[in-house]
Design a protein around this motif. Sequence first.
Motif, PDB file in Angstrom:
ATOM      1  N   LYS A  80      -5.000  22.447  15.261  1.00 26.12           N
ATOM      2  CA  LYS A  80      -5.713  20.996  15.228  1.00 26.12           C
ATOM      3  C   LYS A  80      -4.892  19.875  15.905  1.00 26.12           C
ATOM      4  O   LYS A  80      -5.421  19.048  16.766  1.00 26.12           O
ATOM      5  N   GLU A 108       1.386   7.073   9.931  1.00 26.02           N
ATOM      6  CA  GLU A 108       0.159   6.634   9.859  1.00 26.02           C
ATOM      7  C   GLU A 108      -0.732   8.164   9.120  1.00 26.02           C
ATOM      8  O   GLU A 108      -1.558   7.939   8.130  1.00 26.02           O
ATOM      9  N   PHE A 121      -8.725   4.725   4.754  1.00 24.67           N
ATOM     10  CA  PHE A 121      -7.724   4.543   5.754  1.00 24.67           C
ATOM     11  C   PHE A 121      -7.874   4.960   6.933  1.00 24.67           C
ATOM     12  O   PHE A 121      -7.199   4.299   8.016  1.00 24.67           O
ATOM     13  N   GLU A 122      -8.489   6.013   7.332  1.00 23.66           N
ATOM     14  CA  GLU A 122      -8.748   6.464   8.613  1.00 23.66           C
ATOM     15  C   GLU A 122      -9.564   6.018   9.398  1.00 23.66           C
ATOM     16  O   GLU A 122      -9.507   5.384  10.635  1.00 23.66           O
ATOM     17  N   GLN A 165      -2.655   7.794   5.614  1.00 25.41           N
ATOM     18  CA  GLN A 165      -4.064   8.238   5.583  1.00 25.41           C
ATOM     19  C   GLN A 165      -3.946   9.694   4.653  1.00 25.41           C
ATOM     20  O   GLN A 165      -5.148  10.449   4.306  1.00 25.41           O
ATOM     21  N   LYS A 183      -2.954  12.487   5.038  1.00 35.60           N
ATOM     22  CA  LYS A 183      -3.035  13.895   5.511  1.00 35.60           C
ATOM     23  C   LYS A 183      -2.070  14.761   5.587  1.00 35.60           C
ATOM     24  O   LYS A 183      -1.350  14.771   6.644  1.00 35.60           O
ATOM     25  N   TYR A 227       0.832  -1.275   0.053  1.00 36.74           N
ATOM     26  CA  TYR A 227       0.052  -0.044   0.152  1.00 36.74           C
ATOM     27  C   TYR A 227       0.799   1.113  -0.194  1.00 36.74           C
ATOM     28  O   TYR A 227       0.523   2.383  -0.763  1.00 36.74           O
ATOM     29  N   ILE A 244     -10.157  14.677  18.862  1.00 34.84           N
ATOM     30  CA  ILE A 244      -9.996  13.404  18.408  1.00 34.84           C
ATOM     31  C   ILE A 244      -8.299  13.332  18.291  1.00 34.84           C
ATOM     32  O   ILE A 244      -7.984  12.510  18.669  1.00 34.84           O
TER      33      ILE A 244
END
Lengths: 476, 353
Positions: B117, B313, A434-435, B318, B320, A77, B123
């Motif tokens: 953030k 991660e 993915f999150e 992800q 981001k 991935y 979160i």
Amino acid sequence: MTIMTKMKGAATAFSFAALMSVGGASLASAEDVTLTMAVPDWPPTRIMKKFFDEQYKPKSGNTVKLEVDFIPWPDFYTRVNASLTSGEQKYNFIVSDSQWLGAFVEGGYFRKINDLLDADPDFMATFKTIHPNPLNAYSTYPHKTENYYGFPQFPDVLVNFARADIICHDEEQKNFQAKYGKKLPCTGEELDAMTWDDFKNVGEFFQRKKGDMLAGKPAEDDFYGIAFQAGKGYDFSSMQINGFIWQMGGDTWDETKAPQGQAEGVVNSPAAVEALTKYLDLIQYMPPVAKTGTMDIFVSDQLFREGKVAMNIDWIGLGEASLAADSKVKDKLVFGQMPGTMGADGKMIRWSNIGGQPFVLTTWTTESQTKEAVDFVKWWLSNDIQHQFAAGGGQSAVKAVYEDPKYVTYRPWNRAWAPQLEWQKDVWHVPQFFELLTQQQDQFDLAITGKQDAKTTLDNIAKFQQDKLKEVGLIE
Amino acid sequence: MTTTAQFLPAPPLFSPVAHNWKLAILAGLVVSAVAIVLFPAKLSLGVAGAMAALIAAAFTVNAYRRRYYGGLLVAPAIAVLFVMNIFPLLWSLGLSFFAYQSNNQSIRFVGLNNYIKVLTNDIAAPANWDALINTGMFVVFTVALQMITGFLLAMLFAKQFPLRKYLLILVLTPMMLSVVASGVFFSYYYDPTFGILSYVMGEITGNQFILMDNKLGAVAGIVFTDAWMWAPFVMLLVLAGLVSVPKYLYEAAAIDRVSKPRQFWTITFPYIRGLLMLALLFRTIEAFKLYDLVYILIRGGQDTKTIAYLITEIANEQNKTSEGAALSYVILFMVIVLTNLYLYLANRRNKGA
């Protein structure tokens, strides 16, 4: 003089820049077409490459080269994601996990193939003979709409790998009957009929310490009844837990119901909590590595091949490894469908999360490349090649192929393939995949390692999904 | 001849001479800006690249005409550093002020929102703080263990004994292995079914022993593996200090009947203090980046996620990107403050001594 120097310098700089930009482009003439492909490194893709090199003759008469990057699974991935998002536009063909569709379609990387299907009735006909469950999972985005993106490369389901030499042993059979008042499953059909309660009994029954009797001999090492995926990495617990939840009447967040479908109240429904509790209850009978949260599909497969467990639920894609020369159990195997849950009407409910991968075309693939790629896919999905693929250790989701009586003779697990296709579902193809997955895997890991109970776990997951999906407008 | 060259007057801004780097920069900026507005992305990138080359050429000619050869000699190194290191660093700093996801081609300026953030979101922030505390914990434990073991090993190997040379090579091997190889090796070592650790503990206690089924065990496992790999590095540095102590100082001390501990503090320690400080600095910076072992041994389970793990991660999996960049800069800031604090304390001690 000075102006000349400067102009020379500028000219050099310009030609250097021009050289840089040309160097990256591939030099393809009409006669020579190269398709570059990113695939995970395992038997199903190796076989495909071998078939291509040995047998494929392009109809167009062009010389078609298939350049394949074999990438190890754990990196797969990350590597594909990095290649796509960096904009290097290296690959024409990508073997993608089904859940990545949303993220990469929205990013503009995966090519919609409806026009190719419409333009070619033959191709459409072949495409439509693929079983609808894999087709929906591998091809459609948004899920279950008629927007197509992929072709099945290797379809996969979870099956029960079992040790015939242990479970069919007379003494074990007798003792099991005496203890549970039921026959210890031994044949493929008996394995098919197993429920999770039977599976639990097997787990409890076959907990042996080193030196205890096991199938008529003292065990050389500690032995365990059951194993399945319960690991924190990638999707190595969700894929198993989803099956439990669906079988027992719970649900995951349903992307086809967006934006009305909710996460809170659905994901953490009492049925789902009960299902997760049942899943967690089985961990105690598995090899102790499960308690560390690292029991992924490869670890449980290795434990099974090393002869440490009686039954292991794992992907068919790993079946070939259990027959390999270094497998200690290669001549002692029997396969059945993944256990189910008995419904109130006495019928078995068998929902399971589909595995396997489609291959997709990327948006920068040129017209001539696309043409060759489509020809290749048609050839790949043709009955003859699909039969050869299955005979070489692959699987086929093409109806005419898997319904052929010959199909089940290719490999011992193929008998569990076709009946299970009816029961396959898939989770989220949304870009936030993915999150959602990482958070869920973290939460499941806490439950698997005994840090929190099923209710808290699913409450946390539901809350996170509700907030996240609301933020992006997938829940109203 | 040298005098005229060295006092080469700065040319007027618009004079088109080859060493007029100010004009080159101005022209480069204007042309690049025009190209970005007028041409598609790929072409304008090429134009901007050409302009950068032009500016570099102007600087080179300038340096050459002023006989500034030292600068010319280091220029290639600086160019590589700029392309591979400084430019990406600045680029990611810029990204941290935008809302940008690498798998989604839209980009929007959001100012400090990403920083707000990662530090306050209900979160994201608790996970970040958790990871930060874990990182701090790993920094303290791994560095402390490595420093102590490395130091003791160095004291041992400073003496002469049979087979010393061969043992030294053996002890240095872990440092040369790749982290992944060591990680996989230790994951088998700790494995409750295949591993020797559980086997031995099981034989002794009679109970099943699973090292990584709780946080303490998981942390101990990671810290031990890290120390196994990097204690030899500390040892190597300290050993270099130890062998540089002149023998006659010890001989003089022996004549004066100075006790062994006193000899250590007054003779040996001053020689190795600088190197110890250096080892501490290197290992602390490295420990802040701990990711590989946490991933290979436990996949970030048992509450062992470090900040590097979390950033991977967020940014890699992800996508981001800008949020990951913001978090990275928060960490970079902390590491810079910490290392400067170290250096300040070290220098003050030096002056005091």
